[in-house]
Design a protein around this motif. Structure first.
Motif, short mmCIF file in Angstrom:
data_model
loop_
_atom_site.label_atom_id
_atom_site.label_comp_id
_atom_site.label_asym_id
_atom_site.label_seq_id
_atom_site.Cartn_x
_atom_site.Cartn_y
_atom_site.Cartn_z
N TYR C 101 7.26 -2.11 9.59
CA TYR C 101 7.85 -2.62 8.35
C TYR C 101 8.56 -3.95 8.56
O TYR C 101 8.51 -4.82 7.70
CB TYR C 101 8.82 -1.56 7.80
CG TYR C 101 9.54 -1.99 6.55
CD1 TYR C 101 8.86 -2.06 5.33
CD2 TYR C 101 10.89 -2.32 6.57
CE1 TYR C 101 9.50 -2.46 4.19
CE2 TYR C 101 11.54 -2.72 5.42
CZ TYR C 101 10.85 -2.80 4.22
OH TYR C 101 11.48 -3.18 3.09
N LYS C 105 6.14 -6.09 5.11
CA LYS C 105 6.79 -5.28 4.09
C LYS C 105 5.87 -4.20 3.51
O LYS C 105 6.29 -3.08 3.27
CB LYS C 105 7.30 -6.18 2.95
CG LYS C 105 8.54 -6.95 3.30
CD LYS C 105 9.78 -6.20 2.83
CE LYS C 105 11.03 -6.74 3.49
NZ LYS C 105 11.24 -8.19 3.18
N PRO C 106 4.60 -4.55 3.23
CA PRO C 106 3.74 -3.54 2.59
C PRO C 106 3.56 -2.29 3.43
O PRO C 106 3.09 -1.28 2.92
CB PRO C 106 2.41 -4.27 2.42
CG PRO C 106 2.75 -5.71 2.48
CD PRO C 106 3.91 -5.83 3.39
N ASP C 108 5.62 -0.35 4.16
CA ASP C 108 6.39 0.68 3.46
C ASP C 108 5.48 1.63 2.72
O ASP C 108 5.51 2.84 2.90
CB ASP C 108 7.37 -0.02 2.50
CG ASP C 108 8.10 0.98 1.61
OD1 ASP C 108 8.10 2.18 1.96
OD2 ASP C 108 8.65 0.55 0.59
N PHE C 109 4.59 1.04 1.89
CA PHE C 109 3.70 1.88 1.09
C PHE C 109 2.71 2.65 1.97
O PHE C 109 2.54 3.86 1.86
CB PHE C 109 2.93 1.03 0.08
CG PHE C 109 1.84 1.79 -0.62
CD1 PHE C 109 2.14 2.61 -1.69
CD2 PHE C 109 0.52 1.71 -0.17
CE1 PHE C 109 1.14 3.34 -2.32
CE2 PHE C 109 -0.48 2.44 -0.80
CZ PHE C 109 -0.18 3.25 -1.88
N PHE C 110 2.04 1.94 2.87
CA PHE C 110 0.98 2.58 3.65
C PHE C 110 1.53 3.66 4.58
O PHE C 110 0.95 4.72 4.74
CB PHE C 110 0.21 1.53 4.46
CG PHE C 110 -0.57 0.58 3.59
CD1 PHE C 110 -1.58 1.05 2.76
CD2 PHE C 110 -0.28 -0.78 3.57
CE1 PHE C 110 -2.30 0.18 1.95
CE2 PHE C 110 -0.99 -1.65 2.76
CZ PHE C 110 -2.00 -1.17 1.95
N ARG C 112 4.28 5.35 4.18
CA ARG C 112 4.73 6.49 3.39
C ARG C 112 3.52 7.35 2.99
O ARG C 112 3.56 8.57 3.00
CB ARG C 112 5.47 6.01 2.15
CG ARG C 112 5.99 7.14 1.30
CD ARG C 112 7.12 6.71 0.40
NE ARG C 112 6.82 5.48 -0.35
CZ ARG C 112 7.20 5.28 -1.61
NH1 ARG C 112 7.89 6.19 -2.26
NH2 ARG C 112 6.92 4.15 -2.21
N ARG C 127 11.25 4.49 4.02
CA ARG C 127 11.22 5.64 3.11
C ARG C 127 10.23 6.71 3.59
O ARG C 127 9.12 6.81 3.10
CB ARG C 127 10.80 5.20 1.72
CG ARG C 127 11.79 4.28 1.04
CD ARG C 127 11.50 4.17 -0.44
NE ARG C 127 10.42 3.21 -0.71
CZ ARG C 127 10.13 2.78 -1.94
NH1 ARG C 127 10.81 3.21 -2.98
NH2 ARG C 127 9.15 1.93 -2.13
#
Lengths: 380, 608, 217, 171
Positions: C101, C105-106, C108-110, C112, C127
């Motif tokens: 992360y 930044k992205p 975060d989505f992947f 998670r 997260r």
């Protein structure tokens, strides 16, 4: 957390409220929710909440024959299904080491551009609706329907074409099809003034959209924003040109950009792109009749089709941005793994959460729609 | 395209320009369904006569929307590849992708341009339909999505099989057919839709879909494993099987040029490419470690007898096979010429069978050297599988001349290496595969000895219509310079001074009646004489049942000249079973199937 | 500016295996330990700033997860797919890996998404919590050992239809022969509907019928 | 065998003398009876495996016997005979090429069939000759009918012959 169980919560002594938008908010495509922490009508923070339309596509695909997945993939993005089929087919072709015949590639390109036209028309309407203007929404949907008529004509299905197959496309174009397409393009061009007057140069809309959800180029790059959203921040980047596939390197088109990075910039990019797509389609109408030959490279019969071991990352530029399929085969008759990388998985989660912060409540829907977020790509 | 500058403020008046719409003609669409496009994927229709029940539509359906239902009123015939299953479609699951249309081997299932179905909540049964020539509402609609050459998901063309050129093969007995390469075999195997019609049709129910799949996956050993589950004569059947499976194959049912999978050649390919040692290991699999203490005598070391022996030995019994000739194989050795079945392949099949523990006693003629009564005394069960090794004669005038011979007798002499005078010219009477075998064998011998071929085949049956021999045999015979005179009935063997000079035939106008039964019509005026040093009769065969002895013959029940058996091959005498050609007529794969049946039944009997 | 060839940069990572698949695709395989270094290198030194996706593949037979980081360079116009394998862990000791992360930044989505679907915990990811499957308490569903088909068969009821035509066929002695779920749950389709299967099914049907007759009497 | 050949020629003479339909049928019936008895007597003498052929032959002769007998007693016999003669069965002469053999002591299936074919053929020809020589009318019609019956019977036998003897071959 289901919305029916949810009640707006006033938190302690402050002016903060937590509220729930969705999952059926008119400004949002598909079933998707957004939990907002408000201070007055200013958003303090937002949290994307997916899961309302999770159908487990990626899991389903692991349990189905290679070809059966073609009936699944378009369902991941209703407004713009064609890139899904094409990307999946391209990934499988890359693993197999085959190539679609050149005529099939032209037809696929045509399908992709038609799909982009339909998707953008849909988005214009949707975006306008989030600002309270419903006429463009009706127009957008009605004109999109004319494109769907053409899809029905050459693919046999209006929305889910299921027209591609690894190795090519399933059917030749019907007679007179290119003439029909040409007539449609004439009609869409004739509508430009109407749309401009009603939407793009409508001061009410312009005022609402300008400055709404603005991203700088640096922020966009950091958040992996792609597609029209990135181009609205001034970066002329397009998979079609920078990582060319099909026959895009033989076609002439411009990459429209804007620099402001806000909702208005984004819709202007889309408006210009729509006409670039028409330009591409006109070139295809001209070239396609002279491109003869087969439309399919044969594959083994699908019931006993083992795709050789391997993996491929196929990328296409959908109307929403970079769409990629990562497909892994272990040599079996079904994919071992299919990962769908939809552009909205970036736009609808982190970018949206980022942009919502500090925005006013009434702008949240517009921010989301101006990003052209397609929740099923998150929720696949 | 008009440019819009981001910095323009727009105008509040611009939208008002659209007030001009009030002056435009309104767009109106009629209520009710409009006709869908010509390739629309609407509701299904199914041509019940074209549909063969192969279930490919069910397998390709990605939403499990297709249920196969059995329709008793529809003909079911495994040997023709017809099942009485037909698809029914659940529109609660269907996603209208039309993959079922595109895969249908017979193009039976199609879609219409009808697309509206409305029902109330309590009418959900209307979602489950049985498509016929009409769609969901029983109305005929124009066709929408139908299969085109492009959308067809099946590969219709068989991989071509290489063959030795006629000039190269005519002076020797070398095998004619080249066989597949690995690449061709995989490609050919890839065409299979795994419907199992072949397995249903095969008398021995060979697991063809399984071994085809194994070949497709490049796993030839596994393919051979599948084969040995049902057939210890896989080398033989890979070459000379009557391949009913290919007649049944759903791909062969397609319209236009649509070839069945070359199942026989695929089998041959797998067998040829797995080592003998490995095959022996495979054949031993599942052999019982326990000895049952029971012994069985098998009379005749042909496919039926040896298959029964193979099975029985694997079940732990002691089996002795009695063979009157010096080598095993029966008709496959002494009836089929080497150019169709190289004897080393047959030898291997037999060697593998022996390696499992089957004991074969050669040159022992039951009835002469050892009586049936003795066999009964020494064993718990006896299997009669002596085949049909005696040729029939036409018994036309002159047919008792010594230069009028029977095909089976000649065919037996060739592999045994027995000397005989090769005739400079010969006429073969008969139109079956045996006639072709002897004609082509004699042609080879003539070529070797006299450097020219002079053989005429004279058959009652008409080429291309009622002819009995396989098309390939006819084509190849002609290539080898053999003259086939079809639709001619033998009138007499012409003898002058006790010496055969030739055969006189009469023209056959038609041979069968409307019921397909023999009812020949002759044109008495149309006579023809064929000069020949030898006339070979190849009209039919029978079994030498005299070896049973009068007592046993009388004790047994008979069925139209053959020993009467039940479905398991058991005769009316408790200790005796019968299998193969002598009870079922000539066919290798039927004989193998019979061998299994008999072995199963004997095993059950012995374990009672 | 002299551009450093990408291979030269990649080769700074120990034990790297580089495969040039085509002009715009490079596959590299690295140890789990070296992967963050690699990503840092190509981001910092070779302009690979766009994290297109992170994919997790469950190689259950090897007891490993494969993580694939697809990173694109707007300048080089090339995509590097960095593959690494980590231990698959177990229920009591779930798989762990380090988050990227702080680089992308992205992630975060992947990350998670992978946490939720495969159960891999990314240390340092902001997260590690539920997102899509908020009401799911079972095993992470994308794991190969979660059988979705079986789950569906157990959990949901198929609609039973009884249209007139089916009744007619049943009265004639026919009716439903092979249900679609029979074909599907068999997993391997190539063994189905051969004569043995059908015979077995028929025998079962006859038996069931006999039983019914018995009940009636 | 020779005895029967003789029988046939004798019967020819016998029949030629007849003038009424009923009398002719009487003789025909007795011929069929002789044939039936001949085959019936043969049954136990042949090997059991081919006994079915003789049994079937006896059965067929019995059917003929029954038919002629019922004809004889049929009040509408004349009209029925007319019917039959209008649709004559062709004689395909297949049996011409089947050499007539002695039956011998232990005949095989082919010999028996050949014998039966020859026998039916001879009977057919006989009736045909009689018809040709008889005056037009009832008498000629009767002979013609009998000839057709025998021809049909022969045809059935030919089919059987083909199916038993021409049994194809191994592949």
């Amino acid at each position: 957390m289901r919305p029916e169980n949810y009640q707006a919560v006033k938190l302690g002594q402050s002016n903060e409220y937590e509220i729930f938008i969705g999952p059926n908010h008119p400004g949002i495509e598909g079933n998707y929710a957004f939990r907002l922490m408000l201070d007055g009508d200013i958003v303090v923070s937002g949290k994307a909440d997916a899961g309302y339309l999770h159908r487990g596509f990626e899991k389903l695909m692991e349990g189905r024959l290679w070809i059966q997945n073609l009936a699944i993939v378009p369902r991941i993005c209703v407004p713009d299904p064609a890139p899904m089929e094409v990307a999946y087919s391209m990934a499988v072709e890359e693993i197999m080491g085959i190539e679609a015949p050149i005529r099939a590639q032209w037809i696929r390109t045509m399908q992709l551009e038609l799909s982009r036209v339909a998707a953008h028309l849909f988005t214009f309407g949707g975006h306008a609706a989030t600002t309270g203007m419903y006429t463009p929404m009706f127009w957008g949907v009605a004109d999109r329907d004319l494109v769907l008529d053409l899809f029905e004509d050459f693919t046999g299905g209006r929305v889910y074409s299921i027209y591609n197959i690894p190795g090519g496309v399933r059917r030749e174009l019907p007679p007179e099809f290119l003439q029909k397409l040409s007539n449609l393009l004439d009609y869409l061009e004739s509508r430009q003034n109407d749309y401009d007057n009603l939407l793009f140069t409508n001061q009410v809309f312009v005022d609402r959209a300008k400055g709404c959800g603005a991203l700088t180029q640096e922020q966009a790059l950091e958040l992996s924003v792609t597609g029209p959203n990135l181009r609205a921040c001034g970066l002329a980047y397009d998979v079609r040109r920078d990582d060319p596939y099909l026959v895009y390197d033989e076609l002439e088109f411009d990459i429209p950009i804007q620099t402001a990075g806000d909702a208005y910039a984004r819709i202007l990019v889309r408006r210009d792109e729509l006409f670039q797509s028409i330009r591409i389609l006109r070139q295809i109408i001209e070239r396609l009749p002279s491109i003869k030959g087969k439309i399919r490279t044969p594959i083994p019969n699908p019931l006993s089709w083992n795709v050789r071991k391997g993996e491929a990352y196929a990328r296409v530029e959908s109307s929403k941005g970079e769409l990629a399929y990562y497909v892994v085969s272990d040599g079996g008759d079904k994919p071992y793994r299919v990962h769908v990388r939809g552009p909205s998985s970036m736009h609808a989660v982190q970018t949206l959460e980022f942009l919502a912060k500090g925005a006013r409540l009434e702008d949240v829907a517009q921010i989301m729609f101006s990003l052209d977020a397609c929740p099923p790509e998150v929720d696949r | 395209m008009k440019k819009i500058n981001y910095n323009d403020k727009g105008s509040i008046l611009n939208p008002l320009k659209n007030l001009q719409f009030y002056a435009r003609k309104p767009v109106t669409e009629p209520l009710g369904p409009r006709p869908a496009s010509a390739s629309y994927r609407g509701f299904h229709i199914n041509d019940l006569d074209k549909c063969i029940g192969c279930s490919s539509c069910q397998k390709i359906c990605d939403n499990a929307a297709i249920t196969m239902v059995e329709v008793p009123s529809i003909e079911e015939d495994a040997s023709k590849g017809l099942r009485n299953l037909r698809p029914a479609i659940d529109y609660g699951r269907c996603c209208w992708c039309a993959l079922c249309v595109d895969i249908c081997p017979t193009s039976a299932i199609e879609m219409t341009r009808e697309y509206v179905h409305v029902c109330d909540g309590d009418e959900t049964d209307s979602y489950f339909i049985f498509p016929k020539e009409t769609g969901i509402h029983g109305d005929s609609f124009e066709k929408g999505w139908t299969k085109t050459e492009d959308s067809d998901l099946l590969d219709r063309a068989r991989r071509p099989m290489g063959e030795m050129e006629p000039e190269a093969r005519i002076d020797n007995f070398d095998e004619i057919v080249d066989g597949f390469t690995m690449e061709m075999a995989i490609e050919e195997a890839s065409r299979c839709v795994d419907c199992g019609l072949c397995e249903d049709a095969c008398p021995a129910h060979m697991h063809a879909p399984n071994y085809i799949r194994s070949i497709y996956e490049g796993n030839l050993e596994q393919a051979v494993e599948w084969m040995y589950e049902t057939n210890p004569f896989s080398h033989v059947c890979g070459r000379v099987c009557t391949h009913i499976c290919e007649t049944a194959c759903s791909l062969g049912h397609g319209e236009g040029e649509s070839d069945p999978i070359a199942i026989r050649w695929l089998k041959r390919f797998a067998m040829d490419n797995v080592s003998k040692t490995k095959i022996k290991q495979i054949a031993r699999k599942g052999k019982s470690r326990k000895k049952s203490g029971k012994s069985i005598a098998v009379v005749g070391a042909g496919p039926a007898g040896l298959t029964a022996a193979f099975d029985l030995v694997k079940k732990g019994h002691k089996v002795t096979v009695y063979e009157s000739l010096p080598k095993a194989g029966g008709m496959t050795r002494y009836g089929i010429p080497n150019y169709r079945l190289p004897k080393d392949r047959l030898d291997q099949d037999i060697e593998v069978i022996q390696s499992v523990g089957v004991d074969i006693k050669y040159n022992v003629k039951v009835g002469t050297d050892i009586s049936m009564a003795q066999l009964q005394k020494d064993n718990h069960a006896v299997v009669m599988a002596i085949g049909m090794q005696m040729g029939r004669s036409t018994r036309i005038p002159g047919s008792d001349n010594k230069m009028v011979v029977k095909a089976v007798d000649l065919l037996r002499m060739i592999p045994k290496g027995d000397e005989f005078n090769v005739p400079k010219s010969a006429v073969v009477i008969g139109g079956g595969n045996v006639a072709m075998d002897i004609a082509r064998s004699l042609a080879r011998l003539q070529k070797q000895k006299y450097n020219e071929v002079n053989i005429t085949v004279s058959a009652l049956e008409q080429l291309g219509k009622t002819f009995l021999a396989d098309d390939d045999e006819v084509i190849e015979s002609k290539e080898e310079g053999i003259v086939i005179l079809d639709a001619r009935g033998p009138k007499q063997c012409v003898i002058e001074n006790n010496k055969l000079t030739g055969l006189e035939t009469v023209k056959v106008i038609s041979i069968f009646d409307e019921q397909g039964r023999f009812a020949p019509k002759y044109d008495e005026e149309n006579l023809q004489f064929h000069e020949a040093d030898m006339v070979v009769e190849a009209i039919g065969q029978m079994s030498d049942v005299s070896i049973l002895g009068d007592e046993l013959t009388e004790e047994l029940e008979w069925n139209r000249g053959r020993i009467q058996i039940d479905g398991n091959g058991a005769t009316s005498v408790e200790w005796l079973w019968s299998a193969g050609d002598m009870v079922k007529g000539p066919d290798v794969i039927n004989a193998v199937a019979d061998g299994h049946r008999v072995a199963d039944d004997i095993d059950k009997f012995l374990n009672k | 500016m002299n551009k450093v060839p990408i291979d030269e940069i990649l080769n700074k990572v120990n034990g790297i295996k580089i495969t040039h698949k085509r002009k715009t695709r490079i596959r590299v395989d690295v140890d789990a330990d070296s992967l963050p270094t690699l990503l840092e290198l190509i981001k910092g030194r070779a302009s690979y700033i766009h994290l297109s996706a992170i994919t997790c593949v469950d190689w259950i037979a090897d007891n490993q997860f494969e993580l694939v980081y697809h990173v694109w360079s707007y300048e080089e116009k090339c995509l590097i797919s960095a593959h690494t394998r980590i231990d698959r862990g177990s229920e009591s000791n779930p798989a762990k890996y380090v988050s990227v992360y702080d680089l992308f930044k992205p992630a975060d989505f992947f990350e998670r998404d992978i946490f939720e679907m495969y159960g891999v915990t990314f240390i340092g990811s902001p997260r590690m919590e539920k997102f899509i499957l908020t009401e799911w308490n079972g095993v992470p569903p994308m794991l190969k050992d979660f059988d979705a088909e079986a789950y569906v068969q157990e959990t949901f009821k198929w609609t039973d239809y009884n249209p007139d035509w089916l009744q007619e066929l049943t009265d004639q002695g026919g009716g439903i022969a092979v249900k679609p779920e029979d074909i599907r749950t068999a997993g391997n389709t190539h063994n189905m509907s051969t004569h043995r299967e059908r015979d077995k099914a028929k025998a079962a049907a006859v038996k069931a019928n006999e039983k019914m007759q018995g009940w009636k009497q | 065998m020779s005895k029967h050949k003789e029988g046939h020629s004798k019967s020819y003479e016998k029949l030629k003398l007849k003038t009424t339909l009923k009398e002719i049928l009487d003789v025909a019936v007795s011929f069929e009876k002789t044939a039936r008895d001949f085959y019936t007597a043969m049954i136990p003498k042949v090997s059991k495996n081919i006994r079915y052929i003789v049994e079937e032959l006896a059965e067929e002769e019995q059917q003929h016997y029954d038919l002629f007998l019922s004809l004889k007693n049929d009040p509408y016999v004349q009209s029925q005979l007319d019917e039959r003669i209008k649709t004559p069965t062709e004689n395909h002469k297949f049996s011409d090429y089947v050499q007539l053999l002695d039956l011998g002591d232990n005949p095989d299936d082919q010999t028996i069939l050949q014998y039966a074919l020859a026998r039916e053929d001879a009977a057919m020809k006989q009736y045909q000759d009689l018809a040709d020589n008889a005056p037009e009318g009832e008498l000629q019609d009767t002979f013609r009918f009998l000839a057709i019956e025998e021809a049909e019977h022969k045809l059935e036998l030919e089919k059987k012959y083909y199916e038993i003897i021409h049994s194809g071959g191994p592949q």
